[in-house]
Enzyme design. Structure first.
Site, PDB file in Angstrom:
ATOM      1  N   PRO A 138       7.719 -12.268  20.446  1.00  0.00           N
ATOM      2  CA  PRO A 138       7.402 -12.182  21.875  1.00  0.00           C
ATOM      3  C   PRO A 138       7.651 -10.779  22.444  1.00  0.00           C
ATOM      4  N   ARG A 248      -6.326  -5.217   7.371  1.00  0.00           N
ATOM      5  CA  ARG A 248      -7.098  -4.309   8.235  1.00  0.00           C
ATOM      6  C   ARG A 248      -8.382  -3.869   7.528  1.00  0.00           C
ATOM      7  N   GLU A 368      -3.681  -6.954  14.266  1.00  0.00           N
ATOM      8  CA  GLU A 368      -3.592  -6.053  13.103  1.00  0.00           C
ATOM      9  C   GLU A 368      -3.440  -4.598  13.543  1.00  0.00           C
ATOM     10  N   GLY A 369      -2.809  -4.379  14.697  1.00  0.00           N
ATOM     11  CA  GLY A 369      -2.700  -3.049  15.265  1.00  0.00           C
ATOM     12  C   GLY A 369      -3.820  -2.849  16.261  1.00  0.00           C
ATOM     13  N   ASP A 372      -5.677   1.355  20.122  1.00  0.00           N
ATOM     14  CA  ASP A 372      -4.930   2.565  20.489  1.00  0.00           C
ATOM     15  C   ASP A 372      -3.839   2.895  19.471  1.00  0.00           C
ATOM     16  N   PHE A 388       4.756   8.032  18.417  1.00  0.00           N
ATOM     17  CA  PHE A 388       5.542   6.806  18.591  1.00  0.00           C
ATOM     18  C   PHE A 388       6.991   7.084  18.986  1.00  0.00           C
TER      19      PHE A 388
HETATM   20  P1  TGC Z   1       6.781   4.338  10.432  1.00  0.00           P
HETATM   21  O1  TGC Z   1       7.953   5.273  10.533  1.00  0.00           O
HETATM   22  O2  TGC Z   1       5.432   4.882  10.623  1.00  0.00           O
HETATM   23  O3  TGC Z   1       6.833   3.601   9.011  1.00  0.00           O
HETATM   24  C1  TGC Z   1       7.961   2.878   8.570  1.00  0.00           C
HETATM   25  C2  TGC Z   1       7.841   2.723   7.074  1.00  0.00           C
HETATM   26  O4  TGC Z   1       6.608   2.042   6.751  1.00  0.00           O
HETATM   27  C3  TGC Z   1       5.771   2.923   5.939  1.00  0.00           C
HETATM   28  N1  TGC Z   1       4.398   2.726   6.406  1.00  0.00           N
HETATM   29  C4  TGC Z   1       3.480   2.095   5.686  1.00  0.00           C
HETATM   30  N2  TGC Z   1       3.536   1.555   4.461  1.00  0.00           N
HETATM   31  C5  TGC Z   1       2.422   0.963   4.012  1.00  0.00           C
HETATM   32  N3  TGC Z   1       1.287   0.900   4.744  1.00  0.00           N
HETATM   33  C6  TGC Z   1       1.194   1.424   5.977  1.00  0.00           C
HETATM   34  N4  TGC Z   1       0.078   1.311   6.691  1.00  0.00           N
HETATM   35  C7  TGC Z   1       2.333   2.046   6.498  1.00  0.00           C
HETATM   36  N5  TGC Z   1       2.607   2.659   7.676  1.00  0.00           N
HETATM   37  C8  TGC Z   1       3.885   3.081   7.600  1.00  0.00           C
HETATM   38  C9  TGC Z   1       6.296   4.313   6.200  1.00  0.00           C
HETATM   39  O5  TGC Z   1       5.990   5.179   5.124  1.00  0.00           O
HETATM   40  C10 TGC Z   1       7.777   4.052   6.314  1.00  0.00           C
HETATM   41  O6  TGC Z   1       8.257   3.794   5.006  1.00  0.00           O
HETATM   42  P2  TGC Z   1       9.740   4.239   4.544  1.00  0.00           P
HETATM   43  O7  TGC Z   1       9.862   3.720   3.152  1.00  0.00           O
HETATM   44  O8  TGC Z   1       9.746   5.732   4.670  1.00  0.00           O
HETATM   45  O9  TGC Z   1      10.675   3.587   5.528  1.00  0.00           O
HETATM   46  O10 TGC Z   1       7.062   3.128  11.428  1.00  0.00           O
HETATM   47  P3  TGC Z   1       7.006   3.053  13.015  1.00  0.00           P
HETATM   48  O11 TGC Z   1       8.108   2.166  13.446  1.00  0.00           O
HETATM   49  O12 TGC Z   1       6.880   4.450  13.581  1.00  0.00           O
HETATM   50  O13 TGC Z   1       5.671   2.214  13.292  1.00  0.00           O
HETATM   51  C11 TGC Z   1       4.496   2.713  13.051  1.00  0.00           C
HETATM   52  C12 TGC Z   1       3.349   1.797  13.556  1.00  0.00           C
HETATM   53  C13 TGC Z   1       3.278   1.758  15.064  1.00  0.00           C
HETATM   54  C14 TGC Z   1       2.110   2.462  13.055  1.00  0.00           C
HETATM   55  C15 TGC Z   1       3.467   0.392  13.012  1.00  0.00           C
HETATM   56  O14 TGC Z   1       4.582  -0.267  13.435  1.00  0.00           O
HETATM   57  C16 TGC Z   1       2.229  -0.455  13.293  1.00  0.00           C
HETATM   58  O15 TGC Z   1       1.290  -0.425  12.514  1.00  0.00           O
HETATM   59  N6  TGC Z   1       2.192  -1.277  14.398  1.00  0.00           N
HETATM   60  C17 TGC Z   1       1.138  -2.244  14.629  1.00  0.00           C
HETATM   61  C18 TGC Z   1       1.667  -3.628  14.360  1.00  0.00           C
HETATM   62  C19 TGC Z   1       0.642  -4.516  13.746  1.00  0.00           C
HETATM   63  O16 TGC Z   1      -0.377  -4.105  13.221  1.00  0.00           O
HETATM   64  N7  TGC Z   1       0.901  -5.817  13.760  1.00  0.00           N
HETATM   65  C20 TGC Z   1       0.061  -6.755  13.136  1.00  0.00           C
HETATM   66  C21 TGC Z   1       0.712  -8.122  13.031  1.00  0.00           C
HETATM   67  S1  TGC Z   1      -0.104  -9.196  11.892  1.00  0.00           S
HETATM   68  C22 TGC Z   1      -1.536  -9.611  12.592  1.00  0.00           C
HETATM   69  O17 TGC Z   1      -1.942  -9.159  13.607  1.00  0.00           O
HETATM   70  C23 TGC Z   1      -2.312 -10.591  11.833  1.00  0.00           C
HETATM   71  S2  TGC Z   1      -3.777 -11.066  12.579  1.00  0.00           S
HETATM   72  C24 TGC Z   1      -4.314 -12.043  11.345  1.00  0.00           C
HETATM   73  C25 TGC Z   1      -5.684 -12.563  11.511  1.00  0.00           C
HETATM   74  O18 TGC Z   1      -5.818 -13.633  12.119  1.00  0.00           O
HETATM   75  O19 TGC Z   1      -6.626 -11.945  10.951  1.00  0.00           O
HETATM   76  P1  FAD Z   2       1.764  -4.839  22.921  1.00  0.00           P
HETATM   77  O1  FAD Z   2       2.384  -4.222  21.723  1.00  0.00           O
HETATM   78  O2  FAD Z   2       2.639  -5.306  24.027  1.00  0.00           O
HETATM   79  O3  FAD Z   2       0.686  -3.821  23.496  1.00  0.00           O
HETATM   80  C1  FAD Z   2       0.129  -3.974  24.809  1.00  0.00           C
HETATM   81  C2  FAD Z   2      -0.709  -2.723  25.120  1.00  0.00           C
HETATM   82  O4  FAD Z   2       0.137  -1.557  25.056  1.00  0.00           O
HETATM   83  C3  FAD Z   2      -1.816  -2.497  24.096  1.00  0.00           C
HETATM   84  O5  FAD Z   2      -2.956  -1.993  24.772  1.00  0.00           O
HETATM   85  C4  FAD Z   2      -1.251  -1.423  23.180  1.00  0.00           C
HETATM   86  O6  FAD Z   2      -2.259  -0.641  22.557  1.00  0.00           O
HETATM   87  C5  FAD Z   2      -0.416  -0.602  24.173  1.00  0.00           C
HETATM   88  N1  FAD Z   2       0.635   0.147  23.487  1.00  0.00           N
HETATM   89  C6  FAD Z   2       1.740  -0.345  22.851  1.00  0.00           C
HETATM   90  N2  FAD Z   2       2.456   0.647  22.318  1.00  0.00           N
HETATM   91  C7  FAD Z   2       1.799   1.800  22.614  1.00  0.00           C
HETATM   92  C8  FAD Z   2       2.019   3.182  22.320  1.00  0.00           C
HETATM   93  N3  FAD Z   2       3.076   3.598  21.591  1.00  0.00           N
HETATM   94  N4  FAD Z   2       1.122   4.086  22.792  1.00  0.00           N
HETATM   95  C9  FAD Z   2       0.038   3.685  23.501  1.00  0.00           C
HETATM   96  N5  FAD Z   2      -0.229   2.392  23.786  1.00  0.00           N
HETATM   97  C10 FAD Z   2       0.636   1.476  23.353  1.00  0.00           C
HETATM   98  N6  FAD Z   2       0.650 -11.381  14.501  1.00  0.00           N
HETATM   99  C11 FAD Z   2       1.216 -11.805  13.342  1.00  0.00           C
HETATM  100  O7  FAD Z   2       2.302 -11.358  12.976  1.00  0.00           O
HETATM  101  N7  FAD Z   2       0.591 -12.720  12.554  1.00  0.00           N
HETATM  102  C12 FAD Z   2      -0.606 -13.262  12.880  1.00  0.00           C
HETATM  103  O8  FAD Z   2      -1.154 -14.084  12.136  1.00  0.00           O
HETATM  104  C13 FAD Z   2      -1.211 -12.873  14.117  1.00  0.00           C
HETATM  105  N8  FAD Z   2      -2.369 -13.458  14.511  1.00  0.00           N
HETATM  106  C14 FAD Z   2      -2.834 -13.197  15.781  1.00  0.00           C
HETATM  107  C15 FAD Z   2      -3.915 -13.958  16.278  1.00  0.00           C
HETATM  108  C16 FAD Z   2      -4.372 -13.746  17.556  1.00  0.00           C
HETATM  109  C17 FAD Z   2      -5.464 -14.610  18.101  1.00  0.00           C
HETATM  110  C18 FAD Z   2      -3.800 -12.726  18.364  1.00  0.00           C
HETATM  111  C19 FAD Z   2      -4.321 -12.450  19.745  1.00  0.00           C
HETATM  112  C20 FAD Z   2      -2.751 -11.968  17.875  1.00  0.00           C
HETATM  113  C21 FAD Z   2      -2.243 -12.212  16.590  1.00  0.00           C
HETATM  114  N9  FAD Z   2      -1.123 -11.531  16.111  1.00  0.00           N
HETATM  115  C22 FAD Z   2      -0.541 -11.913  14.911  1.00  0.00           C
HETATM  116  C23 FAD Z   2      -0.401 -10.590  16.976  1.00  0.00           C
HETATM  117  C24 FAD Z   2      -1.018  -9.205  17.051  1.00  0.00           C
HETATM  118  O9  FAD Z   2      -0.817  -8.478  15.879  1.00  0.00           O
HETATM  119  C25 FAD Z   2      -0.403  -8.489  18.260  1.00  0.00           C
HETATM  120  O10 FAD Z   2      -0.926  -9.119  19.422  1.00  0.00           O
HETATM  121  C26 FAD Z   2      -0.697  -6.998  18.256  1.00  0.00           C
HETATM  122  O11 FAD Z   2      -0.033  -6.327  17.211  1.00  0.00           O
HETATM  123  C27 FAD Z   2      -0.317  -6.330  19.611  1.00  0.00           C
HETATM  124  O12 FAD Z   2       0.954  -6.711  20.020  1.00  0.00           O
HETATM  125  P2  FAD Z   2       1.166  -7.267  21.531  1.00  0.00           P
HETATM  126  O13 FAD Z   2       0.163  -8.327  21.774  1.00  0.00           O
HETATM  127  O14 FAD Z   2       2.600  -7.608  21.671  1.00  0.00           O
HETATM  128  O15 FAD Z   2       0.809  -6.052  22.479  1.00  0.00           O
END
Ligand code: TGC
Ligand code: FAD
Length: 391
Positions: A138, A248, A368-369, A372, A388
């Protein structure tokens, strides 16, 4: 409207192998016959056709690039084409396959013990078992490194406490890959089985996007996980982020499928719909929108094809995956809005698939990120400067 005719303005087909074409066509035919006829009713009801999951397994969709354990061992390009065809049906269908393959099977395959692989991979491959991936919380979405979920070792178990939110397939999953911090503050992955005391799920309702997909909250309250359920071979944020690279990648291809569906539908509509005594497709402004969409499809197709070849060569970098996710999803979302516009009032009803794709793509842009966040990942890569916060 006629059956989907495919979109390939540059003959990109010729760059695919025979196997890749065959797999794409098999999935395309399946989606056309089994999924497209039923998706509008699931979208209205806010349900996912769970009965199709084992059929996706039979098609070889789950863990398609993995070797052994009943997986097909396909190329990354073949896997991408599968994702494209599934998302041409609905982003929710591709989501189901992305989560199972990239976010559940991949971490077990890459980070799991032999016993974990033997137990889970074969049944996840057939679709008799469903998985989910719990990273987002959350209060921690874009910044998962700040997660609050904790796993504290007590005797023969880890005790898990915390909440994961927005989890695709959460309530139907037999096994959840959950990321939590241990006492030393290190992020670790855990396999949590459905029915484990202290583990509960709640579905999220009221969604205007991804209606034909299950999205849940996972709650852990003093949930005892056997020590053997820890994924032994990874620690730190690179564990979950490594999985996200896989998913991704699939999204970058999937977005092309959603855009192709919107373009093909809008093109056919524009050729048939008559206003001012002429098909609307004869108006320059409508042609401009169709050509914009075709242009974006063509660029997106070439982008993911090369990305896939880099992945197969083992040289792809996560930042390249970010660029493709960011670009292709934005193009698909903008294109879906244009297609909706071309359909006029008809564009707002679910008799036509366009509004469903458009609404789904709002999620795809975020999960999946976000768009932005991927911009900042690529920005950090090219400038060497971290937006970040860390130095
Ligand atoms: P940062 O300092 O950049 O990295 C920490 C450690 O992670 C390593 N790393 C990676 N390793 C593999 N692949 C990548 N893409 C990596 N990016 C970074 C990095 O080398 C480091 O490793 P180590 O060993 O040196 O510690 O970390 P940060 O805290 O600054 O965060 C960077 C940021 C913002 C890019 C990252 O947190 C991020 O990608 N945030 C987005 C979160 C996200 O994508 N959430 C997705 C949740 S799952 C989901 O949405 C499923 S949807 C499923 C569906 O229905 O399809
Ligand atoms: P926030 O992180 O609160 O972001 C809100 C806004 O702020 C966004 O516009 C963002 O770009 C902006 N923002 C945040 N940080 C910055 C920054 N540093 N600089 C500039 N802008 C910034 N997650 C899982 O783990 N597993 C799943 O299976 C999964 N499935 C999902 C399915 C659906 C239908 C949805 C909607 C989401 C799912 N997610 C899942 C979660 C998804 O990965 C998150 O919603 C996503 O990573 C964004 O997080 P948030 O919603 O908390 O937004």
């Amino acid at each position: 409207m006629e059956k989907f005719r495919g979109v390939d303005y540059y003959g990109i087909e010729t760059l695919l192998s025979e196997d890749e074409r065959m797999i794409r066509d098999a999935v395309r035919d399946w989606v056309e016959a089994e999924f497209i006829p039923i998706v509008p009713e699931h979208h209205r009801a806010g349900t996912f056709p769970i009965a199709l999951i084992p059929k996706l397994g039979e098609l070889g969709v789950f863990g398609a690039t993995l070797k052994g354990y009943g997986c097909a061992g396909l190329s990354s390009v073949a896997y991408g084409l599968i994702m494209q065809e599934l998302e041409r049906g609905d982003s929710g269908l591709r989501s189901c396959a992305s989560v199972q393959s990239g976010l559940v099977m991949y971490p077990i395959y890459a980070y799991g013990s032999d016993a974990q692989k033997d137990r889970w991979l074969p049944v996840l491959a057939t679709g008799e078992t469903v998985g989910c991936f719990g990273l987002t919380e959350p209060d921690h979405g874009s910044d998962p490194g700040g997660m609050k979920t904790r796993a504290v070792k007590k005797g023969d178990a880890y005790v898990l406490n915390g909440t994961k939110l927005w989890i695709t397939n959460g309530s139907i999953a037999d096994v959840a890959v959950v990321w939590a911090k241990t006492e030393d503050g290190e992020i670790r992955g855990f396999l949590v089985e459905k029915g484990t005391p202290g583990f509960s799920t709640l579905d999220i309702h009221g969604k205007f996007s991804m209606r034909a997909s299950i999205t849940s909250e996972l709650a852990f309250q003093d949930c005892r996980i056997p020590l053997d359920n820890l994924l032994p071979n990874v620690q730190g944020l690179r564990g979950p982020l490594g999985c996200l690279n896989q998913a991704r990648y699939g999204i970058a291809w999937g977005a092309v499928g959603a855009l192709m569906a919107c373009y093909d539908w809008a093109l056919q509509y524009a050729q048939q719909r008559v206003q001012f005594g002429k098909p609307i497709g004869s108006f320059q402004l409508v042609q401009q929108k169709l050509v914009w969409m075709l242009n974006e499809i063509t660029k997106a197709q070439l982008l993911v094809l090369q990305l896939g070849r880099l992945k197969d060569a083992g040289t792809v970098r996560p930042q390249q995956v970010s660029l493709a996710k960011m670009n292709n999803v934005q193009a698909a979302l903008d294109g879906a809005r244009m297609a909706r516009d071309i359909l006029g009032a008809a564009g707002i009803v679910d008799e036509h698939p366009v509004i469903r794709h458009m609404l789904n793509l709002e999620t795809v842009n975020t999960y999946e990120g976000t768009h932005d966040i991927h911009t900042l990942i690529v920005g950090r890569d090219v400038t060497g400067l971290d937006a970040f916060g860390a130095a």
